[in-house]
Design an enzyme around this catalytic site. Structure first.
Site, PDB file in Angstrom:
ATOM      1  N   ASP A 245       0.847  -1.202   0.000  1.00 38.64           N
ATOM      2  CA  ASP A 245       0.000   0.000   0.000  1.00 38.64           C
ATOM      3  C   ASP A 245       0.877   1.244   0.000  1.00 38.64           C
ATOM      4  O   ASP A 245       1.804   1.369   0.792  1.00 38.64           O
ATOM      5  CB  ASP A 245      -0.936   0.023   1.217  1.00 38.64           C
ATOM      6  CG  ASP A 245      -2.188   0.851   0.925  1.00 38.64           C
ATOM      7  OD1 ASP A 245      -3.284   0.271   0.904  1.00 38.64           O
ATOM      8  OD2 ASP A 245      -2.058   2.083   0.684  1.00 38.64           O
TER       9      ASP A 245
ATOM     10  N   SER B 144       4.657   2.047  -5.076  1.00 38.56           N
ATOM     11  CA  SER B 144       3.477   2.381  -5.864  1.00 38.56           C
ATOM     12  C   SER B 144       3.388   1.425  -7.043  1.00 38.56           C
ATOM     13  O   SER B 144       4.384   1.177  -7.737  1.00 38.56           O
ATOM     14  CB  SER B 144       3.583   3.814  -6.390  1.00 38.56           C
ATOM     15  OG  SER B 144       2.558   4.008  -7.347  1.00 38.56           O
ATOM     16  N   VAL B 145       2.199   0.914  -7.288  1.00 42.14           N
ATOM     17  CA  VAL B 145       2.023   0.015  -8.434  1.00 42.14           C
ATOM     18  C   VAL B 145       2.030   0.788  -9.751  1.00 42.14           C
ATOM     19  O   VAL B 145       2.066   0.191 -10.825  1.00 42.14           O
ATOM     20  CB  VAL B 145       0.713  -0.799  -8.317  1.00 42.14           C
ATOM     21  CG1 VAL B 145       0.724  -1.664  -7.078  1.00 42.14           C
ATOM     22  CG2 VAL B 145      -0.525   0.099  -8.357  1.00 42.14           C
TER      23      VAL B 145
ATOM     24  N   TYR C 269     -11.813   6.282 -15.093  1.00 38.80           N
ATOM     25  CA  TYR C 269     -11.938   5.107 -14.215  1.00 38.80           C
ATOM     26  C   TYR C 269     -12.629   3.951 -14.957  1.00 38.80           C
ATOM     27  O   TYR C 269     -12.172   2.804 -14.913  1.00 38.80           O
ATOM     28  CB  TYR C 269     -12.742   5.549 -12.985  1.00 38.80           C
ATOM     29  CG  TYR C 269     -12.949   4.514 -11.911  1.00 38.80           C
ATOM     30  CD1 TYR C 269     -11.908   4.139 -11.056  1.00 38.80           C
ATOM     31  CD2 TYR C 269     -14.202   3.945 -11.705  1.00 38.80           C
ATOM     32  CE1 TYR C 269     -12.120   3.212 -10.044  1.00 38.80           C
ATOM     33  CE2 TYR C 269     -14.424   3.022 -10.705  1.00 38.80           C
ATOM     34  CZ  TYR C 269     -13.380   2.651  -9.877  1.00 38.80           C
ATOM     35  OH  TYR C 269     -13.594   1.740  -8.877  1.00 38.80           O
TER      36      TYR C 269
ATOM     37  N   SER D 108     -12.800   3.378 -18.149  1.00 37.96           N
ATOM     38  CA  SER D 108     -11.928   2.826 -19.204  1.00 37.96           C
ATOM     39  C   SER D 108     -10.877   1.912 -18.600  1.00 37.96           C
ATOM     40  O   SER D 108     -10.617   0.808 -19.109  1.00 37.96           O
ATOM     41  CB  SER D 108     -11.217   3.947 -19.957  1.00 37.96           C
ATOM     42  OG  SER D 108     -12.162   4.862 -20.428  1.00 37.96           O
TER      43      SER D 108
ATOM     44  N   LYS E  32     -11.004   0.348 -15.768  1.00 41.55           N
ATOM     45  CA  LYS E  32     -11.625  -0.849 -15.180  1.00 41.55           C
ATOM     46  C   LYS E  32     -12.037  -1.852 -16.259  1.00 41.55           C
ATOM     47  O   LYS E  32     -11.989  -3.049 -16.043  1.00 41.55           O
ATOM     48  CB  LYS E  32     -12.844  -0.444 -14.339  1.00 41.55           C
ATOM     49  CG  LYS E  32     -12.467   0.243 -13.020  1.00 41.55           C
ATOM     50  CD  LYS E  32     -11.574  -0.637 -12.181  1.00 41.55           C
ATOM     51  CE  LYS E  32     -11.505  -0.240 -10.725  1.00 41.55           C
ATOM     52  NZ  LYS E  32     -10.413  -0.946 -10.014  1.00 41.55           N
TER      53      LYS E  32
ATOM     54  N   ALA F 162     -18.792  -1.852  -1.948  1.00 47.20           N
ATOM     55  CA  ALA F 162     -18.552  -1.892  -0.506  1.00 47.20           C
ATOM     56  C   ALA F 162     -18.388  -0.484   0.044  1.00 47.20           C
ATOM     57  O   ALA F 162     -17.929   0.429  -0.663  1.00 47.20           O
ATOM     58  CB  ALA F 162     -17.285  -2.708  -0.228  1.00 47.20           C
TER      59      ALA F 162
ATOM     60  N   ARG G 189     -13.526   4.203   2.029  1.00 47.69           N
ATOM     61  CA  ARG G 189     -13.309   5.652   1.892  1.00 47.69           C
ATOM     62  C   ARG G 189     -13.565   6.126   0.454  1.00 47.69           C
ATOM     63  O   ARG G 189     -13.877   7.280   0.224  1.00 47.69           O
ATOM     64  CB  ARG G 189     -11.915   6.049   2.365  1.00 47.69           C
ATOM     65  CG  ARG G 189     -10.815   5.464   1.502  1.00 47.69           C
ATOM     66  CD  ARG G 189      -9.445   5.891   1.959  1.00 47.69           C
ATOM     67  NE  ARG G 189      -8.484   5.583   0.902  1.00 47.69           N
ATOM     68  CZ  ARG G 189      -7.273   6.058   0.853  1.00 47.69           C
ATOM     69  NH1 ARG G 189      -6.838   6.865   1.797  1.00 47.69           N
ATOM     70  NH2 ARG G 189      -6.462   5.742  -0.126  1.00 47.69           N
TER      71      ARG G 189
HETATM   72  P1  NAI Z   1      -9.580   2.132  -0.549  1.00 50.04           P
HETATM   73  O1  NAI Z   1      -9.215   3.526  -0.879  1.00 50.04           O
HETATM   74  O2  NAI Z   1     -10.063   1.850   0.831  1.00 50.04           O
HETATM   75  O3  NAI Z   1      -8.381   1.165  -0.851  1.00 50.04           O
HETATM   76  C1  NAI Z   1      -7.539   1.340  -1.944  1.00 50.04           C
HETATM   77  C2  NAI Z   1      -6.117   1.232  -1.448  1.00 50.04           C
HETATM   78  O4  NAI Z   1      -5.250   1.318  -2.559  1.00 50.04           O
HETATM   79  C3  NAI Z   1      -5.739   2.381  -0.527  1.00 50.04           C
HETATM   80  O5  NAI Z   1      -5.295   1.879   0.726  1.00 50.04           O
HETATM   81  C4  NAI Z   1      -4.645   3.106  -1.265  1.00 50.04           C
HETATM   82  O6  NAI Z   1      -3.629   3.630  -0.431  1.00 50.04           O
HETATM   83  C5  NAI Z   1      -4.096   2.033  -2.166  1.00 50.04           C
HETATM   84  N1  NAI Z   1      -3.404   2.598  -3.320  1.00 50.04           N
HETATM   85  C6  NAI Z   1      -3.811   3.614  -4.104  1.00 50.04           C
HETATM   86  N2  NAI Z   1      -2.901   3.869  -5.047  1.00 50.04           N
HETATM   87  C7  NAI Z   1      -1.899   2.987  -4.887  1.00 50.04           C
HETATM   88  C8  NAI Z   1      -0.689   2.739  -5.579  1.00 50.04           C
HETATM   89  N3  NAI Z   1      -0.314   3.483  -6.621  1.00 50.04           N
HETATM   90  N4  NAI Z   1       0.101   1.746  -5.141  1.00 50.04           N
HETATM   91  C9  NAI Z   1      -0.259   0.986  -4.089  1.00 50.04           C
HETATM   92  N5  NAI Z   1      -1.376   1.202  -3.376  1.00 50.04           N
HETATM   93  C10 NAI Z   1      -2.210   2.182  -3.784  1.00 50.04           C
HETATM   94  O7  NAI Z   1     -10.686   1.690  -1.607  1.00 50.04           O
HETATM   95  P2  NAI Z   1     -11.512   0.345  -1.827  1.00 50.04           P
HETATM   96  O8  NAI Z   1     -12.898   0.717  -1.990  1.00 50.04           O
HETATM   97  O9  NAI Z   1     -11.141  -0.654  -0.841  1.00 50.04           O
HETATM   98  O10 NAI Z   1     -11.023  -0.045  -3.279  1.00 50.04           O
HETATM   99  C11 NAI Z   1     -10.351  -1.226  -3.596  1.00 50.04           C
HETATM  100  C12 NAI Z   1     -10.526  -1.496  -5.064  1.00 50.04           C
HETATM  101  O11 NAI Z   1     -11.893  -1.790  -5.333  1.00 50.04           O
HETATM  102  C13 NAI Z   1     -10.168  -0.339  -5.989  1.00 50.04           C
HETATM  103  O12 NAI Z   1      -9.537  -0.838  -7.123  1.00 50.04           O
HETATM  104  C14 NAI Z   1     -11.503   0.236  -6.374  1.00 50.04           C
HETATM  105  O13 NAI Z   1     -11.467   0.917  -7.591  1.00 50.04           O
HETATM  106  C15 NAI Z   1     -12.337  -0.996  -6.441  1.00 50.04           C
HETATM  107  N6  NAI Z   1     -13.765  -0.788  -6.321  1.00 50.04           N
HETATM  108  C16 NAI Z   1     -14.325  -0.435  -5.130  1.00 50.04           C
HETATM  109  C17 NAI Z   1     -15.678  -0.265  -5.026  1.00 50.04           C
HETATM  110  C18 NAI Z   1     -16.318   0.036  -3.749  1.00 50.04           C
HETATM  111  O14 NAI Z   1     -17.570   0.040  -3.707  1.00 50.04           O
HETATM  112  N7  NAI Z   1     -15.583   0.269  -2.679  1.00 50.04           N
HETATM  113  C19 NAI Z   1     -16.551  -0.361  -6.219  1.00 50.04           C
HETATM  114  C20 NAI Z   1     -15.879  -0.802  -7.392  1.00 50.04           C
HETATM  115  C21 NAI Z   1     -14.525  -0.986  -7.438  1.00 50.04           C
END
Ligand code: NAI
Length: 709
Positions: A327, A362-363, A454, A456, A458, A486, A489
């Protein structure tokens, strides 16, 4: 003839076997169970003897020998090692697949060892057991290969702690063979004599079943489901009716060594036996966790410091995986960074006794992605699971979308997934096993206002998955995509508070873990998941319409006329790859495909027709240096005598009997047709006595290559 070393790593199976409760009962009777152990023979509360597992892999053994091109006249079952993952249900369908893993050379006069590993799954999705077996190929050594590792098990120098006496009946092989091993050596006196025995011998695997019952009886009575591992070496043959003795030495809390001896001669029949079983605590833990566990697996999860990624990491660790928490620790829009998110998740796992480590890369860059995987490999030597989950949001309408905003979202989601997946995939390919999960979104699948970047990215992930599913198919790699919903944040601002509370990330975890497990049967699938509701999303294609003759392009007006059928999705169809998706178009203009459908009732093939076609089916390239005369003695109403003479890369076929054949092949007409039609496995035919070979048995193994029908 030399072994086919190219067979190493080659996939075998899937082989499917259906069974009812009568099969384990028949097996139990075959290995001597009776009124003293009713739990194995009475359908009321039936328990399956764990060694029944080999009943599902006889065909797998045959396939292994064929793939390795073993000289059948020198083949013996060397060792059998079974690792149990779940108790065997009393009925169902078993699917077995695996691969030939190693071929070792013990030396010219000592033979070769062919090793294969097979995993068997029940239709209920549970992985039941892994069979690792060694075929001892007495006549195939001396090809200059690696002799392989030397392993041995020490039998204590003291009286056994337990001894179990048994007297298999004189008819025991007749009963045992009904479980699948119908090798003529165990029923046909003439065959047994040709193989150097006075009369038919006991199946080694039947004695193996006696030993399995004996160790359960003395070490964990009444609980066969506690058996965790059972391995043994086959060292001598024994005749049915001879008393046998299984001697057991307890060597630890949950392990023992054993051997089975001929009680008359004291010869060791089964040697270096080792059994391991679950403690009652471990058994209870497995029951509680269910069947999916990740013991020994290494999982990498990107963006696992918060939200969904952290929920996956905690449960994977709870179920035994070693977890790399990656992360960057930035804000929801990807700005900034901090090690605290990853560190806190690692701490939480360690506090519960799990194994985890943090990665702050960072990924979004190729170096970052590589560093994530390098760290996992450096720490634990492998990567079994990768969940591409890291994500950010920078929502703008298209009119206001700047290239930077577009690119930053692409870099984390789509490029980021590529940066991490590429090195992980290479490692998984090397291991021959891997599970990859991508994270898409309803915004990509169906569209959403203000999220063109986003959406595109995804949707791009699904394209990435589609290609990996094909490229990784033969390397044991399964790749799927999750579209979660879910409360995290990222969604706090967009989901109403009461719904936000209900949409706990923990509801998405189960399906992600399933897709990461060995059980996962699918690859290339997309699943929506949230709040306990799961469904599959897929790209499907309509039946389409043919306009014109394929020679002259149709006009736009013709398209307009036919638009209703062009856009119809009834019925929808899913295609596995781009080539198969093209087939309806190609078929639509291919007259042959229409003709093929109309040509019904092909003439039935006869034995005589096969011999007529034999010279055309001859492969001169495969006959370099081969001089052989094959005599075919085919019994039955369609049978007869034919012989083929192979010399100087030439082949002639004549009806009748040759005076001096190199090899004589004897079969009945139906079996011969089944064999030539690919419906009867040659090894199964040979071991079951359907195919009898006299003379130079090695040359008979060339037939497959010399003739391609
Ligand atoms: P979140 O913000 O709680 O978790 C995402 C994590 O990714 C964060 O801890 C952040 O620090 C980390 N991150 C961001 N950029 C990064 C990078 N360059 N390198 C490494 N880590 C990085 O968000 P959430 O909701 O848990 O999202 C997880 C995944 O699920 C994401 O890909 C999001 O797009 C996807 N998603 C989530 C939905 C939801 O309802 N929460 C809906 C659809 C997709």
């Amino acid at each position: 003839m030399t072994l086919n070393l190219n067979a190493i790593g080659k996939k075998i199976g899937p082989l499917v076997k259906e069974y009812t409760w009568k099969d384990p009962v028949l097996y139990a009777l075959g290995v001597g169970a009776g009124f003293d152990d009713l739990e194995y023979v009475w359908e009321d509360g039936l328990k399956v003897i764990p060694s029944f597992s080999i009943a599902s892999i006889f065909d797998f053994l045959a396939e292994t020998a064929i793939k390795a091109e073993v000289d059948l006249s020198g083949i013996l079952h060397g060792e059998q090692d079974i690792i149990f993952h779940n108790p065997i249900p009393p009925e169902g369908t078993l699917t077995t697949e695996g691969r030939l893993t190693d071929i070792y050379d013990k030396g010219k006069d000592k033979g070769a060892i062919v090793i294969a590993e097979a995993n068997t799954f029940h239709l209920n999705g549970q992985k039941l057991y892994t069979n690792i077996f060694k075929l001892f190929c007495r006549k195939d050594g001396g090809f200059g290969g690696d002799p392989g590792p030397k392993e041995t098990i020490k039998i204590p120098d003291r009286e056994p702690d337990y001894t179990e006496n048994a007297v298999p009946t004189k008819n025991q092989p007749l009963l045992y063979r009904l479980s699948g091993d119908i090798f003529a050596l165990h029923i046909d006196t003439e065959y047994a004599k040709q193989s150097g025995f006075e009369r038919p011998i006991m199946h080694g695997l039947c004695t193996h079943g006696y030993a399995c019952r004996a160790v359960i009886k003395h070490l964990f009575p009444g609980n066969p489901e506690r058996m965790n591992r059972f391995r043994v070496r086959f060292s001598k043959t024994v005749y049915p009716g001879t008393p046998i003795k299984t001697q057991i030495w307890k060597t630890g809390e949950n392990e023992a060594v054993f051997r089975t001896i001929n009680a008359e001669t004291q010869d060791v029949i089964l040697d270096l036996g080792k059994v391991e079983w679950l403690s009652s605590g471990e058994q209870a833990r497995r029951k509680k966790l269910g069947d999916i566990n990740f013991d020994g697996k290494v999982a990498v999860i990107t963006g696992a410091g918060a939200g969904l990624g952290k929920a996956y990491a905690l449960e994977l660790s709870r179920r035994g995986a070693k977890v790399l928490i990656n992360d960057l620790g930035g804000a929801p829009d990807g700005t900034g960074s901090s090690s605290s998110a990853a560190d806190l998740a690692v701490k939480e796992i360690k506090n519960t006794g799990g194994e985890a480590s943090a990665s702050y890369d960072s990924v979004a860059t190729p170096e970052g992605g590589r560093a994530v995987i390098d760290k996992a490999v450096k720490l634990w030597g492998r990567v079994d699971i990768l969940i591409n989950n890291a994500g950010i949001l920078r929502d703008r309408t298209l009119a206001k979308m700047e290239p930077d905003t577009w690119k930053s979202v692409m870099d984390v989601h789509l490029n980021g997934a590529f940066h991490v997946t590429k090195p992980a995939y290479v490692k998984m390919k090397e291991q021959g096993y891997g599970r990859i999960v991508f994270t898409t979104s309803a915004a990509g699948l169906y569209g959403n206002f203000g999220q063109s970047n986003y959406s595109s990215a995804k949707m791009g992930l699904i394209g990435l998955m589609n290609s990996i599913k094909i490229e990784g198919e033969n390397a044991g790699i399964k790749v799927n995509t999750i579209a979660p919903i879910a409360g995290t944040r990222l969604t706090r601002e967009v989901i109403p508070p009461d719904l936000f509370e209900k949409l706990k990330p923990e509801f998405v975890v189960p399906i992600v873990l399933y897709l990461c497990s060995e059980l996962c049967p699918v690859s290339g699938n997309v699943y929506n998941a949230g709040m306990g509701y799961f469904n599959r999303a897929a790209v499907v294609t309509g039946p389409g319409a043919v306009i014109g003759d394929g020679q002259t392009p149709p006009t736009p007006e013709e398209i307009a006329l036919k638009m209703a059928s062009i856009k119809s999705m009834d019925p929808p169809k899913e295609y596995f790859n781009a080539t198969s998706a093209l087939s309806p178009m190609l078929d639509a203009f291919n007259p042959e495909s229409i003709d093929a459908g109309e040509t019904a009732g092909c003439p039935e093939i006869t034995v005589a027709a096969i011999f007529e076609k034999m010279p055309d089916a001859f492969q001169p390239d495969a006959a370099k240096g081969v001089d052989a005369i094959f005599q075919y003695t085919i019994s039955g109403p369609n049978g007869g005598e034919w012989y083929s003479v192979i010399s100087k890369e030439n082949c002639t076929v004549d009806q009748g009997k040759h005076e001096n054949p190199t090899t004589t092949i004897k079969m009945n007409d139906d079996d011969f047709l089944a064999l030539m039609g690919g419906k009867l496995n040659p090894m199964t035919a040979y071991t079951s006595g359907k195919l009898k070979i006299e003379g130079d048995i090695i040359k008979s193994q060339l037939i497959d290559k010399l003739f391609k029908f």
